[in-house]
Design an enzyme around this catalytic site. Structure first.
Site, mmCIF file in Angstrom:
data_model
loop_
_atom_site.group_PDB
_atom_site.id
_atom_site.type_symbol
_atom_site.label_atom_id
_atom_site.label_comp_id
_atom_site.label_asym_id
_atom_site.label_seq_id
_atom_site.Cartn_x
_atom_site.Cartn_y
_atom_site.Cartn_z
ATOM 1 N N ASN A 79 -22.088 -43.722 44.288
ATOM 2 C CA ASN A 79 -23.504 -43.548 44.593
ATOM 3 C C ASN A 79 -24.111 -42.418 43.757
ATOM 4 O OD1 ASN A 79 -26.020 -43.482 45.797
ATOM 5 N ND2 ASN A 79 -25.316 -42.570 47.692
ATOM 6 N N CYS A 80 -24.187 -41.201 44.281
ATOM 7 C CA CYS A 80 -24.861 -40.097 43.596
ATOM 8 C C CYS A 80 -23.874 -38.969 43.309
ATOM 9 C CB CYS A 80 -26.034 -39.583 44.425
ATOM 10 S SG CYS A 80 -25.625 -39.199 46.144
ATOM 11 N N MET A 288 -27.573 -33.911 45.555
ATOM 12 C CA MET A 288 -27.197 -34.916 44.557
ATOM 13 C C MET A 288 -28.321 -35.940 44.463
ATOM 14 S SD MET A 288 -23.160 -35.522 45.422
ATOM 15 C CE MET A 288 -23.381 -35.760 47.184
ATOM 16 N N CYS A 290 -31.579 -37.056 45.519
ATOM 17 C CA CYS A 290 -32.648 -36.872 46.496
ATOM 18 C C CYS A 290 -32.327 -35.818 47.542
ATOM 19 C CB CYS A 290 -32.951 -38.205 47.162
ATOM 20 S SG CYS A 290 -34.025 -38.088 48.606
ATOM 21 N N SER A 292 -28.858 -35.854 49.309
ATOM 22 C CA SER A 292 -27.445 -35.908 49.685
ATOM 23 C C SER A 292 -26.754 -34.615 49.276
ATOM 24 C CB SER A 292 -26.773 -37.109 49.011
ATOM 25 O OG SER A 292 -25.433 -37.220 49.419
ATOM 26 N N ASN A 311 -20.916 -38.772 45.930
ATOM 27 C CA ASN A 311 -21.012 -39.502 47.194
ATOM 28 C C ASN A 311 -20.650 -40.956 46.942
ATOM 29 O OD1 ASN A 311 -22.977 -41.378 48.982
ATOM 30 N ND2 ASN A 311 -22.382 -39.581 50.160
ATOM 31 N N TYR A 447 -25.952 -38.340 57.429
ATOM 32 C CA TYR A 447 -26.967 -38.388 56.383
ATOM 33 C C TYR A 447 -28.308 -38.831 56.957
ATOM 34 C CZ TYR A 447 -28.834 -39.956 51.793
ATOM 35 O OH TYR A 447 -29.571 -40.157 50.658
ATOM 36 N N GLU A 452 -36.937 -45.352 52.756
ATOM 37 C CA GLU A 452 -37.815 -46.093 51.878
ATOM 38 C C GLU A 452 -38.153 -47.470 52.465
ATOM 39 O OE1 GLU A 452 -36.649 -46.794 47.693
ATOM 40 O OE2 GLU A 452 -38.482 -45.728 47.203
ATOM 41 N N GLY A 586 -37.309 -39.173 48.969
ATOM 42 C CA GLY A 586 -37.104 -37.812 48.495
ATOM 43 C C GLY A 586 -37.761 -37.578 47.147
#
Length: 616
Positions: A79-80, A288, A290, A292, A311, A447, A452, A586
């Site tokens: 992910n990020c 990370m 936005c 996280s 993540n 989290y 969105e 974010g």
């Protein structure tokens, strides 16, 4: 017509629930449409053939949301992340056929950062961050000084040498940062979008770090292109620390003033309060992408390590649905909650199982060239970078506000029992988080999901199931994570006080927002909120009207209409001559060029309605 045929038809016919799922993707372009088409196929295959059947059913019916199904698990993507840019610039890296060596100027270092960002963003599906970028690039500005000092010794009179060098380095830094901003905003990744990238900065106190901080803020204030539009990326996160930039006696207080000005004009930077961040996370780092966040993690030498960690994905629980299904019976609520958490467990564990099938060759920039710090060989397992609790896997949640309404009414925020109930939900999640972390050796985190499109999706599905319920499904959207109801009037100070308790339990991802009227004439008012937040919350965003009409030069808050946004002075609503920037998660987004889905639009309209004429 089967499901995949219907989804592809919806894409071709521009169904808003499909093409507007991501507010930062321009669905009019071929590259984005290609990505969306691949996403429809990937999502369909994942639901039909990959995910455990009960997990797929829970996602489809709205009990949970398995995020980013258009990418994972069809491909075992991460992910990020926080990119380990420091070691990549220092030690060099490989992209494609090019072997890149360590840069010898700030301009080259900035250019290399853009290439790293583009490649990392194309090798994962979430956001990425270059943390403490001012201190990172400061090292390379020193090469510029060496070059200019050699030239000055030959051609500049002795008494003017230092002035000459300072001028030249300032120009080099300004040019490097402006190029960085333009290059990021002109990039398209393989995901069909500008990279979701964040720059963390603000703590450097040396001469060049200060110049870089100024350049970042002045470039953003200046705007992009001849029309000076607001840059959507990179997201800017400005760190505030007592003794560095908090008060008038601090050496970087002047930079804080520039950050305040930038925020009133361009909505960024968000701020990260140093001491509260350390209290919540164990040490300091930027998010990370936005929102996280990584917890404190120490390597085998006992040193804290953040850059190069990531993540592994998010699954979000539909909390309002559990409350509605319980019909206001607390015992039923908790019984259903624990049942759903088992489904969440299975969904999250499947993410781990899928990632175990990834190899270093799948994403060389991440696994072999230093973005994740440790450079693996073909024989190494990528799981070595995730295990030992080094990576996070996120338990998302949405709609604490609506869930509490079921039990305590629409004004539950004013009752201690109502708030205690919402905190109890996070505490119960945390029990699972800690248990699963020990079992799987990966840090499960709680989290506060950005939501969105999910704000609308869950609400739409629940309205179909339970009907139109006042203050819950009737709004057309669910409230994001732990946030205070956007429809209600509240001062920024009250909002901070109300929300400050939640990130201690949801430390894997969070952000607070405060809404303001136009404040370019009253920067001290914004500073009062920033200062008030310092000892209370970690991460604060500024939501402020920065819309711009290029016909009459109005700057402020556009009217929201059924068909879009309209300049309040001249009535202009032409997307080609209006710049409308709203925070859609974010990150910032342009809802004129890239419309958000209905529920998110309604939530933004509710915010705007209660921002007007508010004093702080």
């Amino acid at each position: 017509m089967n499901k995949i045929e219907q989804d592809l038809t919806n894409l071709i016919t521009k169904d808003p629930t499909v093409i507007n799922e991501n507010a930062n993707k321009d669905s009019a372009t071929f590259s984005t449409m290609r990505d969306l088409t691949a996403g429809v196929v990937s999502k369909s295959y994942a639901l039909d053939y990959l995910l455990p059947k009960h997990v797929a059913e829970a996602h489809t019916n709205g009990d949970i949301h398995f995020h980013d199904l258009d990418y994972h698990p069809f491909q075992p993507l991460t992910n990020c992340c926080l990119i380990d840019a420091e070691s990549m610039l220092k030690n060099g890296f490989q992209i494609g056929n090019a072997s890149v060596t360590s840069p010898k100027s700030i301009q080259t270092a900035s250019a290399q950062l853009v290439q790293i960002i583009a490649n990392v963003s194309s090798s994962q599906y979430g956001g990425c961050t270059i943390d403490r970028v001012d201190e990172l690039l400061s090292c390379y500005a020193k090469y510029n000084e060496i070059k200019h000092r050699k030239l000055a010794a030959q051609f500049v009179e002795k008494e003017h040498i230092e002035t000459y060098i300072d001028y030249q380095i300032t120009q080099d830094i300004d040019d490097a940062i402006e190029s960085l901003e333009y290059e990021i905003n002109t990039l398209y990744t393989s995901n069909g979008q500008t990279p979701f990238v964040t720059l963390g900065f603000g703590l450097g106190t040396d001469r060049y770090s200060r110049k870089i901080q100024r350049a970042i803020l002045q470039t953003r204030i200046k705007g992009l292109g001849k029309d000076r539009i607001t840059a959507i990326f990179p997201k800017l996160v400005f760190s505030i620390k007592k003794g560095i930039n908090y008060s008038k006696d601090d050496p970087n207080y002047d930079i804080k003033q520039l950050a305040l000005e930038c925020s009133t004009k361009r909505m960024y930077p968000d701020i990260l309060n140093y001491d509260k961040t350390v209290e919540i996370l164990g040490d300091f780092k930027a998010p990370m992408g936005c929102r996280s966040f990584l917890p404190l993690w120490k390597n085998e030498d006992g040193e804290g390590e953040n850059n190069g960690r990531c993540n592994l994905g998010v699954v979000t629980l539909n909390i309002p649905r559990i409350a509605l299904e319980s019909k206001g019976n607390m015992e039923s609520f908790w019984k259903l909650f624990h049942e759903r958490m088992q489904v969440m467990h299975d969904a999250l564990v499947y993410r781990i199982e899928r990632l175990e099938q990834a190899t270093p060759d799948n994403a060389p920039i991440l696994y072999k060239n230093g973005a994740f710090k440790h450079r693996l060989t073909d024989e190494d397992s990528v799981m070595s970078l995730f295990k030992g609790k080094r990576a996070t896997l996120s338990i998302g949640y949405i709609g604490l506000y609506e869930a509490a309404i079921v039990f305590y009414g629409a004004n539950w925020e004013k009752t201690s029992k109502g708030k205690a109930f919402t905190l109890d939900i996070l505490k119960a999640m945390k029990v699972y988080q800690l248990k699963w972390t020990e079992i799987y050796d990966i840090w499960f985190s709680i989290y506060s999901t950005p939501s969105e499109s999910l704000t609308e999706r869950f609400c739409r599905l629940d309205r179909e199931k339970f009907g139109n319920i006042a203050d819950i499904t009737s709004k057309g959207y669910y409230q994001n994570s732990f946030h205070y109801d956007v429809r209600k009037d509240i001062t920024p100070f009250e909002k901070i006080d109300f929300e400050k308790d939640y990130p201690f339990y949801a430390s894997g991802g969070y952000i607070h927002y405060c809404e303001y009227p136009k404040l370019t004439h009253n920067i001290k008012a914004l500073e009062a909120v920033w200062d008030y937040s310092y000892d209370k919350i970690s991460y604060l965003g500024t939501n402020i009207p920065i819309d711009h009409c290029r016909l009459c030069d109005f700057k402020g808050d556009f009217k929201t209409t059924k068909t879009g946004y309209q300049c309040p002075d001249c009535g202009n609503n032409d997307p080609k001559t209006v710049d409308v920037v709203k925070r859609t998660c974010g990150y910032l987004g342009n809802p004129v060029q890239r419309p958000t889905i209905e529920g998110r639009h309604k939530e933004m309209c509710a915010r705007v309605k209660h921002m007007k004429d508010r004093s702080i």
